[in-house]
Design an enzyme around this catalytic site. Structure first.
Site, mmCIF file in Angstrom:
data_model
loop_
_atom_site.group_PDB
_atom_site.id
_atom_site.type_symbol
_atom_site.label_atom_id
_atom_site.label_comp_id
_atom_site.label_asym_id
_atom_site.label_seq_id
_atom_site.Cartn_x
_atom_site.Cartn_y
_atom_site.Cartn_z
ATOM 1 N N ARG A 69 25.377 52.149 -53.583
ATOM 2 C CA ARG A 69 26.631 52.297 -52.838
ATOM 3 C C ARG A 69 27.782 51.627 -53.568
ATOM 4 N NH1 ARG A 69 25.913 49.590 -47.725
ATOM 5 N NH2 ARG A 69 25.210 51.497 -46.743
ATOM 6 N N TYR A 70 27.564 50.396 -54.041
ATOM 7 C CA TYR A 70 28.605 49.671 -54.784
ATOM 8 C C TYR A 70 28.352 49.917 -56.265
ATOM 9 C CZ TYR A 70 28.556 47.286 -50.285
ATOM 10 O OH TYR A 70 28.566 47.018 -48.948
ATOM 11 N N ARG A 92 26.010 47.304 -58.317
ATOM 12 C CA ARG A 92 24.662 46.869 -57.911
ATOM 13 C C ARG A 92 23.955 47.980 -57.163
ATOM 14 N NH1 ARG A 92 28.006 43.669 -53.495
ATOM 15 N NH2 ARG A 92 29.645 44.801 -54.507
ATOM 16 N N CYS A 103 5.605 45.827 -45.959
ATOM 17 C CA CYS A 103 5.964 44.405 -45.842
ATOM 18 C C CYS A 103 4.725 43.615 -45.441
ATOM 19 C CB CYS A 103 7.010 44.210 -44.749
ATOM 20 S SG CYS A 103 8.612 44.940 -45.107
ATOM 21 N N CYS A 157 9.343 43.137 -38.821
ATOM 22 C CA CYS A 157 10.282 42.532 -37.881
ATOM 23 C C CYS A 157 10.663 43.578 -36.845
ATOM 24 C CB CYS A 157 11.535 42.065 -38.630
ATOM 25 S SG CYS A 157 11.172 40.971 -40.013
ATOM 26 N N CYS A 178 14.073 45.383 -37.485
ATOM 27 C CA CYS A 178 14.317 45.867 -38.851
ATOM 28 C C CYS A 178 15.247 47.080 -38.856
ATOM 29 C CB CYS A 178 12.995 46.252 -39.492
ATOM 30 S SG CYS A 178 13.185 46.970 -41.138
ATOM 31 N N ARG A 215 15.426 49.188 -41.226
ATOM 32 C CA ARG A 215 14.725 50.305 -41.863
ATOM 33 C C ARG A 215 13.429 50.609 -41.126
ATOM 34 N NH1 ARG A 215 15.929 47.775 -47.243
ATOM 35 N NH2 ARG A 215 17.984 48.582 -47.722
ATOM 36 N N ASP A 218 22.074 45.255 -37.302
ATOM 37 C CA ASP A 218 22.363 46.682 -37.472
ATOM 38 C C ASP A 218 21.714 47.426 -36.304
ATOM 39 O OD1 ASP A 218 23.702 46.462 -39.973
ATOM 40 O OD2 ASP A 218 21.759 46.181 -40.947
ATOM 41 N N ASP A 269 27.603 45.109 -41.446
ATOM 42 C CA ASP A 269 27.485 46.365 -42.188
ATOM 43 C C ASP A 269 28.120 47.427 -41.296
ATOM 44 O OD1 ASP A 269 26.488 48.114 -44.296
ATOM 45 O OD2 ASP A 269 24.979 46.544 -44.605
ATOM 46 N N LYS A 287 29.476 46.520 -46.315
ATOM 47 C CA LYS A 287 29.576 45.233 -45.625
ATOM 48 C C LYS A 287 31.013 44.717 -45.619
ATOM 49 C CE LYS A 287 25.002 43.609 -46.984
ATOM 50 N NZ LYS A 287 24.765 44.748 -47.899
#
Ligand SMILES: *Cc1c(COP(=O)(O)O)cnc(C)c1O
Length: 360
Positions: free
Chosen positions: A96-97, A100, A109, A113, A116, A118, A277, A314, A321
């Site tokens: 996106r940026y 990076r 994982c 969580c 999460c 995602r 999010d 975000d 962000k």
């Protein structure tokens, strides 16, 4: 574990194992099994041992144990709340940026969580890039000289084998424009035994690497976790932390202060405090934005500056962000600024300050 059966010896991955470990009751099992059918569950022995089953408001349990409200998706919740999809040029990369890019070698994982962002994509099956997909992802990075930092995330990159991690980092080191690598992980907290000295050494096989620890409560920084962080630090890896502001976990001045003080004692810099999010079924964790801003602003008087993370949001829909702390500096009609101090008192800054700001 503070009460009940001894900590389990392996990761708990379904509702019946959570019942057997005394972490949820058998009455709740049928409805929670439906949650487990929709979103992955994993509770490592370390995490199970941190939960106090007798505390209905346990901040560790809230992060990892399934909850029936996860089955309710609100109208403003989205499967891809940060809008990564359109920024993904090849599988496993989000760019996106310009400078990076995220590289997700796996979407599995060590723990899952409940909040999460995602959550519709992560899980034990699927999401691990095949060799061909990893080649394509690295080719994209290699063909895109604007990318100067690769952020390994997922999933949790530290669940990969030492051999695979070292190989991936060596391949990144061979791309001249990739100057630094960042790893986002929860493994040092939730499965500290995985952070061996061999793993820490492997992390030095590529470009200079920074580790960003995902931590939301001071109790997650137990002695075994501190040992894992020491092994990373011994290899010269700088440690930062990111925290999600979560109702029922850390949304009080005391909980945040205790967490950030524990982090600086562990020589980990609190870096970002994220607003949640809006992923599906996560409404119980929401903290209203104005309250988040007030909690964050209140840290200034309670903590040393280097213990205060930046509050970030975000913007839903993939707009990236932004810093979300209360605007404390606003232009005034005379060409100067008005600044609000920690006590809410306004002070005028003369136009000369504005001029100096513009020219330098
Ligand atoms: C958060 C994020 C980054 C990293 O942003 P930093 O502010 O540098 O931590 C990079 N790419 C995407 C798509 C992100 O969501």
């Amino acid at each position: 574990m503070l009460d009940g059966p001894p900590a389990p010896s392996r990761t708990l991955r379904d509702v019946s194992s959570l019942v057997a470990a005394g972490l949820i009751t058998s009455e709740d099992a049928p409805s929670l099994a439906r949650v487990g059918g929709r979103y992955a569950i994993a509770v490592t022995p370390t995490v199970a041992g941190l939960i106090d089953p007798s505390d209905p408001a346990d901040p560790i349990a809230a992060q990892y144990l399934p909850h029936t409200e996860e089955l309710v998706t609100r109208p403003d919740e989205a499967a891809d709340p940060t809008g990564d999809g359109p920024h993904s040029p090849v599988r496993g990369v989000v760019h996106r940026y310009p400078d990076r890019a995220l590289l997700m070698p796996t979407l599995a994982c060590a723990v899952y969580c409940r909040f999460c962002f995602r959550r519709d994509r992560v899980g034990p099956e699927g999401g691990t890039l095949t060799e061909a997909e990893l080649d394509a992802a690295l080719s994209y990075i290699s063909a895109t000289p604007a990318i100067r930092e690769v952020i390994l995330t997922g999933g949790d990159p530290l669940i990969l084998s030492v051999r695979r991690l070292a190989s991936l980092l060596r391949r990144l080191a061979a791309i001249p424009h990739v100057e630094t690598v960042r790893v986002h992980s929860r493994v040092p907290l939730v499965e500290p035994a995985r952070v061996t000295d061999a793993l820490a050494l492997a992390l030095t096989a590529g470009p200079p690497l920074w580790l960003l620890l995902h931590i939301n409560h001071a109790r997650e920084l137990h002695s075994a976790a501190l040992g894992a962080l020491d092994r990373l630090r011994c290899r010269g890896i700088p440690l930062l932390a990111q925290t999600v502001l979560l109702a029922g976990v850390n949304d009080s001045p005391e909980a945040l202060e205790t967490l950030f003080r524990a982090l600086i004692r562990a020589r980990v810099k609190p870096h970002y405090l994220h607003l949640l999010d809006p992923a599906p079924g996560t409404a119980r964790f929401r903290v209203p934005l104005a309250r988040a801003q007030a909690l964050h602003a209140g840290l200034r008087g309670r903590l040393p500056g280097h213990a205060i993370p930046t509050l970030v949001l975000d913007i839903p829909g993939g707009f990236g962000k932004v810093e979300a702390n209360t605007p404390r500096l606003s232009p005034s009609p005379d060409g100067g600024f008005v600044v609000i101090d920690q006590n809410g008192k306004a002070h005028a800054l003369p136009p000369s300050v504005a001029a100096a700001t513009e020219s330098g």
